[in-house]
Design a protein around this motif. Structure first.
Motif, mmCIF file in Angstrom:
data_model
loop_
_atom_site.group_PDB
_atom_site.id
_atom_site.type_symbol
_atom_site.label_atom_id
_atom_site.label_comp_id
_atom_site.label_asym_id
_atom_site.label_seq_id
_atom_site.Cartn_x
_atom_site.Cartn_y
_atom_site.Cartn_z
ATOM 1 N N ALA A 167 -2.534 8.485 2.049
ATOM 2 C CA ALA A 167 -3.358 8.464 0.782
ATOM 3 C C ALA A 167 -4.647 8.705 0.894
ATOM 4 N N GLN A 168 -5.446 8.630 2.091
ATOM 5 C CA GLN A 168 -6.654 8.978 2.591
ATOM 6 C C GLN A 168 -6.549 10.681 2.523
ATOM 7 N N TYR A 169 -5.647 11.269 2.946
ATOM 8 C CA TYR A 169 -5.454 12.479 3.031
ATOM 9 C C TYR A 169 -5.375 12.987 1.400
ATOM 10 N N ARG B 268 0.901 -1.226 0.055
ATOM 11 C CA ARG B 268 -0.091 -0.146 0.085
ATOM 12 C C ARG B 268 0.641 1.229 0.028
ATOM 13 N N GLU B 269 2.051 1.069 0.604
ATOM 14 C CA GLU B 269 3.044 2.554 0.658
ATOM 15 C C GLU B 269 3.269 2.778 -0.697
ATOM 16 N N GLY C 98 -6.887 0.447 1.846
ATOM 17 C CA GLY C 98 -5.994 -0.320 2.590
ATOM 18 C C GLY C 98 -5.687 0.178 3.763
ATOM 19 N N GLY C 99 -6.066 1.495 4.018
ATOM 20 C CA GLY C 99 -5.960 2.110 5.443
ATOM 21 C C GLY C 99 -4.740 2.953 5.489
ATOM 22 N N LEU D 26 -11.110 10.056 7.568
ATOM 23 C CA LEU D 26 -10.494 8.796 7.950
ATOM 24 C C LEU D 26 -8.972 8.921 8.336
ATOM 25 N N ALA D 27 -8.407 9.863 7.568
ATOM 26 C CA ALA D 27 -7.065 9.987 7.680
ATOM 27 C C ALA D 27 -6.729 10.541 9.121
ATOM 28 N N ALA D 28 -7.710 11.610 9.673
ATOM 29 C CA ALA D 28 -7.613 12.093 10.934
ATOM 30 C C ALA D 28 -7.754 11.239 11.847
#
Length: 229
Positions: free
Chosen positions: A164-166, A126-127, A159-160, A191-193
């Protein structure tokens, strides 16, 4: 849980069995069945790596990369990452991409970084997916392509991966490759927060102050749905 006997493993390793040499390296590396000893781990990883064991090659690269158990040497880290990466080791592919991206132990080459990020991303790292999204969003090493950026950000974010969410939140907030959608942006920032990603925490506060309550409630419902999946 499968327990590996230290003495039996050492006996096989000393007899030249590459898999046992790798396992012994892991045991010394992690302190499993023996006192933790990174230098001894490096010794056994080296012996397995010399026989072509890709796991050992990757782990040896990490030791040279971080200077753990061996003097830090980015050039040697790249060499071992490359050998493992060429055998399809996903984490080594990602680590090699990082070295090319940052010019560590090798001449900086963003196109080569993108190539290895892509290989690792296809293997589900995911990274690597998040980093590949950044390259597409910025046109670094690849042609700028917001559709591709969105695709890889979404894989990593699903994938959490908080970064990436940010970044997805930014794309929806600014309309990069998608129509502006503050509700969707709020969802991804939220979600990122929730993972204490500081930039997302700050932006989410501003969104909460500026958005109408009805939009905030809809965004929070999307967050709830996302976390229940």
């Amino acid at each position: 849980m499968l327990l590996i006997d230290f003495e039996q493993t050492k006996e096989k390793a000393e007899a030249g069995h590459a898999g046992a040499q790798y396992n012994l390296g892991v045991m010394y590396d992690s302190g499993i069945g023996v006192s933790e000893d990174p230098a001894e781990a490096a010794h056994w990883y080296q012996r397995a790596a010399d026989q072509g064991d890709k796991e050992a090659q990757s782990n040896l690269g990490v030791l040279f990369d971080t200077g753990r158990g061996v003097p830090q040497d980015f050039t040697k880290a790249v060499q071992w990452y490359q050998l493992a990466a060429e055998q399809g080791h996903a984490q080594a592919q990602h680590n090699l991409a990082i070295m090319f991206n940052n010019g560590l132990g090798v001449r900086q080459n963003e196109a080569e970084a993108a190539r290895w990020f892509h290989k690792a991303a296809e293997h589900g790292i995911r990274e690597a997916q998040g980093n590949l999204g950044c390259l597409y969003a910025g046109g670094r090493g690849v042609s700028k392509n917001f559709d591709e950026a969105l695709k890889w950000y979404l894989k990593a974010a699903s994938g959490g991966l908080a970064q990436a969410q940010y970044n997805l939140g930014v794309m929806y907030a600014k309309g990069f490759g998608v129509p502006v959608d503050y509700i969707e942006a709020y969802k991804w920032f939220s979600l990122a927060a929730s993972q204490r990603y500081s930039q997302a925490v700050n932006v989410l506060y501003l969104f909460t102050q500026a958005m109408p309550p009805a939009q905030i409630e809809e965004a929070r419902e999307r967050v709830r749905q996302a976390t229940e999946m």
